[in-house]
Design a protein around this motif. Structure first.
Motif, PDB file in Angstrom:
ATOM      1  N   ARG A 116       0.834  -1.211   0.000  1.00 57.01           N
ATOM      2  CA  ARG A 116       0.000   0.000   0.000  1.00 57.01           C
ATOM      3  C   ARG A 116       0.867   1.259   0.000  1.00 57.01           C
ATOM      4  O   ARG A 116       0.540   2.264  -0.620  1.00 57.01           O
ATOM      5  N   ARG A 117       1.973   1.187   0.753  1.00 59.42           N
ATOM      6  CA  ARG A 117       2.940   2.282   0.736  1.00 59.42           C
ATOM      7  C   ARG A 117       4.309   1.697   0.455  1.00 59.42           C
ATOM      8  O   ARG A 117       4.451   0.480   0.339  1.00 59.42           O
ATOM      9  N   ALA A 126      -2.990   6.608   3.811  1.00 57.42           N
ATOM     10  CA  ALA A 126      -3.115   6.927   2.387  1.00 57.42           C
ATOM     11  C   ALA A 126      -2.352   5.936   1.515  1.00 57.42           C
ATOM     12  O   ALA A 126      -1.428   5.265   1.962  1.00 57.42           O
ATOM     13  N   LEU A 127      -2.751   5.859   0.268  1.00 58.03           N
ATOM     14  CA  LEU A 127      -2.026   5.045  -0.714  1.00 58.03           C
ATOM     15  C   LEU A 127      -0.830   5.843  -1.228  1.00 58.03           C
ATOM     16  O   LEU A 127      -0.919   7.044  -1.400  1.00 58.03           O
ATOM     17  N   SER A 129       1.915   7.004  -4.171  1.00 58.68           N
ATOM     18  CA  SER A 129       1.627   7.455  -5.542  1.00 58.68           C
ATOM     19  C   SER A 129       1.783   6.328  -6.566  1.00 58.68           C
ATOM     20  O   SER A 129       1.064   6.292  -7.567  1.00 58.68           O
ATOM     21  N   SER A 131       1.252   2.985  -5.976  1.00 61.39           N
ATOM     22  CA  SER A 131       0.063   2.135  -5.820  1.00 61.39           C
ATOM     23  C   SER A 131      -1.133   2.768  -6.520  1.00 61.39           C
ATOM     24  O   SER A 131      -1.897   2.089  -7.208  1.00 61.39           O
ATOM     25  N   GLN A 132      -1.279   4.077  -6.303  1.00 60.50           N
ATOM     26  CA  GLN A 132      -2.431   4.770  -6.908  1.00 60.50           C
ATOM     27  C   GLN A 132      -2.385   4.736  -8.424  1.00 60.50           C
ATOM     28  O   GLN A 132      -3.367   4.392  -9.082  1.00 60.50           O
ATOM     29  N   ALA A 133      -1.222   5.073  -8.972  1.00 57.38           N
ATOM     30  CA  ALA A 133      -1.094   5.154 -10.436  1.00 57.38           C
ATOM     31  C   ALA A 133      -1.285   3.787 -11.072  1.00 57.38           C
ATOM     32  O   ALA A 133      -1.932   3.665 -12.125  1.00 57.38           O
ATOM     33  N   ALA A 135      -2.983   1.133  -9.762  1.00 55.07           N
ATOM     34  CA  ALA A 135      -4.388   0.726  -9.625  1.00 55.07           C
ATOM     35  C   ALA A 135      -5.266   1.473 -10.632  1.00 55.07           C
ATOM     36  O   ALA A 135      -6.211   0.916 -11.191  1.00 55.07           O
ATOM     37  N   HIS A 136      -4.917   2.722 -10.887  1.00 60.36           N
ATOM     38  CA  HIS A 136      -5.719   3.551 -11.780  1.00 60.36           C
ATOM     39  C   HIS A 136      -5.655   3.064 -13.226  1.00 60.36           C
ATOM     40  O   HIS A 136      -6.651   3.051 -13.931  1.00 60.36           O
ATOM     41  N   CYS A 142      -5.443  -5.993  -9.594  1.00 65.61           N
ATOM     42  CA  CYS A 142      -4.377  -5.321  -8.882  1.00 65.61           C
ATOM     43  C   CYS A 142      -4.645  -5.464  -7.387  1.00 65.61           C
ATOM     44  O   CYS A 142      -5.725  -5.100  -6.927  1.00 65.61           O
ATOM     45  N   THR A 144      -3.486  -4.537  -3.578  1.00 62.98           N
ATOM     46  CA  THR A 144      -2.664  -3.656  -2.747  1.00 62.98           C
ATOM     47  C   THR A 144      -2.620  -4.248  -1.331  1.00 62.98           C
ATOM     48  O   THR A 144      -3.648  -4.325  -0.670  1.00 62.98           O
TER      49      THR A 144
END
Ligand code: ATP
Ligand code: MG
Length: 146
Positions: A116-117, A126-127, A129, A131-133, A135-136, A142, A144
């Motif tokens: 996650r981090r 928070a996730l 950046s 992980s976020q990118a 997953a997006h 995917c 996490t």
């Protein structure tokens, strides 16, 4: 269910948790396990080197690559200890998220596993950046891992 699992590994404790999960899933599903890593300036061995030598000697591209190799070697032996042979290690000095996504497509991965981090961990909730990118934009499942 899963045939090809891609583990994104940055050497952090979070990625370590992701490694355990990815290895467990690879065993359960009889899936190939691929490893992807993009060595960054904040890779632990580099942080130590950069701290010691300060501004005069920032790490060279070779040193960054060497630290990356060290990290992936460690991940490969940890996966082995979990009972899984890593099929292939993908390493590059590109930006992490685009290279993880490109490697997922190249290997035909049907699952990407990340923490996650990562190394930049500051907040617990928070996730990160990467992980976020991933997953997006991922075109496959995917996961996490906390
Ligand atoms: P940020 O980088 O945005 O400051 P962070 O470091 O806490 O935040 P991310 O970088 O998103 O969080 O890391 C989340 C996960 O993404 C990691 O646990 C790892 O699985 C993967 N990851 C991050 N960086 C890399 C990298 N350089 N190479 C391979 N995988 C990575
Ligand atoms: Mg990070």
């Amino acid at each position: 269910m899963f045939n090809t699992i891609l583990l994104a590994y940055d050497g952090s404790d979070h990625a370590q948790n992701a490694l355990k999960t990815a290895a467990g899933l690879a065993k359960t599903h009889g899936a190939a396990l691929h490893l992807v890593h993009t060595p960054q300036i904040d890779t632990p061995h580099i942080v130590i080197g950069a701290f010691v030598s300060q501004i005069e000697h920032p790490p060279t591209a070779d040193q960054i690559e060497e630290a990356g190799k060290h990290i992936t070697d460690k991940a490969v032996s940890e996966a082995k200890a979990e009972g899984v042979e890593v099929t292939e290690v993908h390493i590059s000095n590109d930006s992490p998220a685009p290279f993880i996504l490109a490697t997922a497509e190249k290997t035909g991965a049907d699952l990407i596993v990340l923490g996650r981090r990562g190394l930049g961990a500051v907040g617990a909730l928070a996730l990160g950046s990467v992980s976020q990118a991933v997953a997006h934009s991922a075109k496959c499942a995917c996961l996490t891992v906390v």
